[in-house]
Design a protein around this motif. Structure first.
Motif, PDB file in Angstrom:
ATOM      1  N   ASP A  34       0.834  -1.200   0.000  1.00  0.00           N
ATOM      2  CA  ASP A  34       0.000   0.000   0.000  1.00  0.00           C
ATOM      3  C   ASP A  34       0.871   1.254   0.000  1.00  0.00           C
ATOM      4  N   ARG A  35       0.920   1.952  -1.119  1.00  0.00           N
ATOM      5  CA  ARG A  35       1.740   3.163  -1.187  1.00  0.00           C
ATOM      6  C   ARG A  35       1.102   4.331  -0.447  1.00  0.00           C
ATOM      7  N   PHE A  36      -0.142   4.186  -0.025  1.00  0.00           N
ATOM      8  CA  PHE A  36      -0.818   5.241   0.740  1.00  0.00           C
ATOM      9  C   PHE A  36      -0.867   4.904   2.232  1.00  0.00           C
ATOM     10  N   LYS A  37      -0.003   3.998   2.646  1.00  0.00           N
ATOM     11  CA  LYS A  37      -0.014   3.568   4.041  1.00  0.00           C
ATOM     12  C   LYS A  37       0.172   4.768   4.972  1.00  0.00           C
ATOM     13  N   LEU A  38      -0.454   4.664   6.157  1.00  0.00           N
ATOM     14  CA  LEU A  38      -0.458   5.772   7.112  1.00  0.00           C
ATOM     15  C   LEU A  38       0.929   5.951   7.727  1.00  0.00           C
ATOM     16  N   CYS A  39       1.463   7.145   7.618  1.00  0.00           N
ATOM     17  CA  CYS A  39       2.769   7.458   8.197  1.00  0.00           C
ATOM     18  C   CYS A  39       2.655   8.693   9.084  1.00  0.00           C
ATOM     19  N   LYS A  40       3.336   8.676  10.219  1.00  0.00           N
ATOM     20  CA  LYS A  40       3.337   9.810  11.145  1.00  0.00           C
ATOM     21  C   LYS A  40       4.762  10.340  11.281  1.00  0.00           C
ATOM     22  N   THR A  41       4.876  11.657  11.304  1.00  0.00           N
ATOM     23  CA  THR A  41       6.200  12.262  11.422  1.00  0.00           C
ATOM     24  C   THR A  41       6.401  12.997  12.741  1.00  0.00           C
ATOM     25  N   GLU A  42       5.308  13.240  13.485  1.00  0.00           N
ATOM     26  CA  GLU A  42       5.396  13.951  14.761  1.00  0.00           C
ATOM     27  C   GLU A  42       4.664  13.156  15.842  1.00  0.00           C
ATOM     28  N   ILE A  43       5.117  13.313  17.097  1.00  0.00           N
ATOM     29  CA  ILE A  43       4.487  12.666  18.247  1.00  0.00           C
ATOM     30  C   ILE A  43       3.979  13.744  19.189  1.00  0.00           C
ATOM     31  N   GLU A  44       2.757  13.577  19.683  1.00  0.00           N
ATOM     32  CA  GLU A  44       2.200  14.506  20.654  1.00  0.00           C
ATOM     33  C   GLU A  44       1.404  13.716  21.692  1.00  0.00           C
ATOM     34  N   PHE A  45       1.105  14.372  22.793  1.00  0.00           N
ATOM     35  CA  PHE A  45       0.180  13.815  23.772  1.00  0.00           C
ATOM     36  C   PHE A  45      -0.790  14.915  24.162  1.00  0.00           C
ATOM     37  N   TYR A  46      -2.008  14.812  23.638  1.00  0.00           N
ATOM     38  CA  TYR A  46      -3.026  15.806  23.957  1.00  0.00           C
ATOM     39  C   TYR A  46      -4.289  15.079  24.402  1.00  0.00           C
ATOM     40  N   PRO A  47      -4.496  14.959  25.739  1.00  0.00           N
ATOM     41  CA  PRO A  47      -5.659  14.249  26.253  1.00  0.00           C
ATOM     42  C   PRO A  47      -6.900  15.131  26.285  1.00  0.00           C
ATOM     43  N   THR A  48      -8.048  14.538  26.076  1.00  0.00           N
ATOM     44  CA  THR A  48      -9.324  15.237  26.176  1.00  0.00           C
ATOM     45  C   THR A  48     -10.291  14.368  26.980  1.00  0.00           C
ATOM     46  N   CYS A  49     -11.297  14.999  27.542  1.00  0.00           N
ATOM     47  CA  CYS A  49     -12.294  14.273  28.329  1.00  0.00           C
ATOM     48  C   CYS A  49     -13.259  13.584  27.371  1.00  0.00           C
ATOM     49  N   SER A  50     -12.790  12.532  26.724  1.00  0.00           N
ATOM     50  CA  SER A  50     -13.573  11.845  25.706  1.00  0.00           C
ATOM     51  C   SER A  50     -13.050  10.429  25.536  1.00  0.00           C
ATOM     52  N   PRO A  51     -13.818   9.546  24.889  1.00  0.00           N
ATOM     53  CA  PRO A  51     -13.367   8.166  24.689  1.00  0.00           C
ATOM     54  C   PRO A  51     -12.512   7.975  23.445  1.00  0.00           C
ATOM     55  N   ILE A  52     -12.226   9.040  22.713  1.00  0.00           N
ATOM     56  CA  ILE A  52     -11.483   8.921  21.463  1.00  0.00           C
ATOM     57  C   ILE A  52     -10.271   9.835  21.472  1.00  0.00           C
ATOM     58  N   SER A  53      -9.337   9.526  20.587  1.00  0.00           N
ATOM     59  CA  SER A  53      -8.130  10.326  20.426  1.00  0.00           C
ATOM     60  C   SER A  53      -8.179  11.071  19.099  1.00  0.00           C
ATOM     61  N   VAL A  54      -7.925  12.370  19.143  1.00  0.00           N
ATOM     62  CA  VAL A  54      -7.918  13.190  17.930  1.00  0.00           C
ATOM     63  C   VAL A  54      -6.565  13.890  17.815  1.00  0.00           C
ATOM     64  N   SER A  55      -5.878  13.681  16.697  1.00  0.00           N
ATOM     65  CA  SER A  55      -4.568  14.297  16.506  1.00  0.00           C
ATOM     66  C   SER A  55      -4.703  15.698  15.937  1.00  0.00           C
ATOM     67  N   ALA A  56      -3.675  16.503  16.157  1.00  0.00           N
ATOM     68  CA  ALA A  56      -3.685  17.886  15.679  1.00  0.00           C
ATOM     69  C   ALA A  56      -3.566  17.943  14.157  1.00  0.00           C
ATOM     70  N   GLY A  57      -2.908  16.976  13.561  1.00  0.00           N
ATOM     71  CA  GLY A  57      -2.739  16.954  12.105  1.00  0.00           C
ATOM     72  C   GLY A  57      -2.600  15.536  11.607  1.00  0.00           C
ATOM     73  N   LYS A  58      -2.721  15.356  10.301  1.00  0.00           N
ATOM     74  CA  LYS A  58      -2.701  14.005   9.735  1.00  0.00           C
ATOM     75  C   LYS A  58      -1.338  13.337   9.860  1.00  0.00           C
ATOM     76  N   ASN A  59      -0.280  14.133  10.058  1.00  0.00           N
ATOM     77  CA  ASN A  59       1.047  13.566  10.208  1.00  0.00           C
ATOM     78  C   ASN A  59       1.499  13.479  11.659  1.00  0.00           C
ATOM     79  N   THR A  60       0.552  13.683  12.571  1.00  0.00           N
ATOM     80  CA  THR A  60       0.866  13.681  13.996  1.00  0.00           C
ATOM     81  C   THR A  60       0.197  12.498  14.689  1.00  0.00           C
TER      82      THR A  60
END
Length: 271
Positions: A34-60
């Motif tokens: 898969d040449r469109f495989k998901l790749c991340k270039t940055e790491i963050e930790f941003y917790p929210t009061c929710s059951p899901i995780s949402v990243s700041a950007g598609k590469n994070t």
């Protein structure tokens, strides 16, 4: 090869061969093509009061895994009777008061935990130290709270190097860190580092075999010990980072109370 071995039992789809037999296609077969495989270039930790995780950007990649989904089930409402004698929260609040040494002290602890749960992305500027003998429930109340924001975001360790060592990875992605059985010898040697994890917003992670990276720190630091002299606190210069609580012995009576199903009161409280 190591990655293929790790995911060798994970299959993504089934195809039917010409002879009619079904063939399971391993996940790694499709992923490597898969040449469109998901790749991340940055790491963050941003917790929210929710059951899901949402990243700041598609590469994070956000290390936050989300709260326990049970907390967000429909129909959950606060019942005022739950804090009355016989209610589901009455025993828990009583145990907290005894662990902290009194009702006033218990309220301070509950405020810290409630704020951490409601506003996980706020960095606490104070830490908690709980001193007691064995069997009063220091770790029990922390474990119960960890079931809300997820056990992945809680760590309890007796080794300070897991948190502030050279290759420590215990602080990132954590909302509550329990320095269990902390002692004066360790805390005095690393008193400046302890001050840092309580008050600083960022930390550098130097994990083995990867490039060091910086991450936001949101963890509430809790130290627990059976020793009255376990922390090196600079009271002379007015260190205001720590709330220190001393437990009473009342909770030890819970071991003697047997429930109808044969379990003791501690098992009932945890479950």
């Amino acid at each position: 090869p190591d990655i293929r071995k790790q995911f060798q039992d994970v299959y993504c789809r089934i195809i039917t061969k010409k002879n009619g037999d079904d063939d399971e296609i391993p996940f790694m077969v499709d992923y490597m093509k898969d040449r469109f495989k998901l790749c991340k270039t940055e790491i963050e930790f941003y917790p929210t009061c929710s059951p899901i995780s949402v990243s700041a950007g598609k590469n994070t990649y956000n290390m936050f895994q989300g709260y326990n989904s049970v907390c967000f089930e429909k129909g959950i409402k606060f019942d005022p009777k739950s804090i009355e004698k016989g209610g589901i929260l009455y025993d828990y609040l009583m145990v907290v008061d005894n662990v902290m040494g009194g009702k006033k002290e218990g309220k301070i602890f509950n405020f810290h935990m409630a704020h951490k749960i409601l506003y996980p992305h706020h960095k606490p500027r104070t830490a908690i130290c709980i001193i007691s003998t064995e069997g009063v429930g220091k770790n029990v109340i922390l474990i119960i709270n960890s079931q809300i924001f997820g056990e992945f975001h809680y760590i309890s360790t007796t080794n300070l190097s897991d948190i502030i060592g050279t290759h420590a990875e215990g602080l990132p992605s954590k909302l509550v860190v329990n320095l269990n059985e902390i002692n004066f010898a360790d805390s005095s040697k690393k008193k400046d580092a302890l001050k840092g994890i309580v008050s600083e917003d960022r930390a550098r992670v130097n994990a083995k075999n990867i490039r060091p990276y910086d991450v936001d720190v949101f963890a509430l630091i809790v130290a627990t010990s059976n020793n009255n002299c376990c922390l090196c606190i600079d009271t002379k210069n007015g260190d205001r980072r720590w709330f220190v609580f001393e437990s009473n012995e009342t909770n030890k009576l819970l071991e003697q109370i047997k429930m109808p199903n044969g379990k003791n009161r501690w098992d009932y409280l945890i479950n």
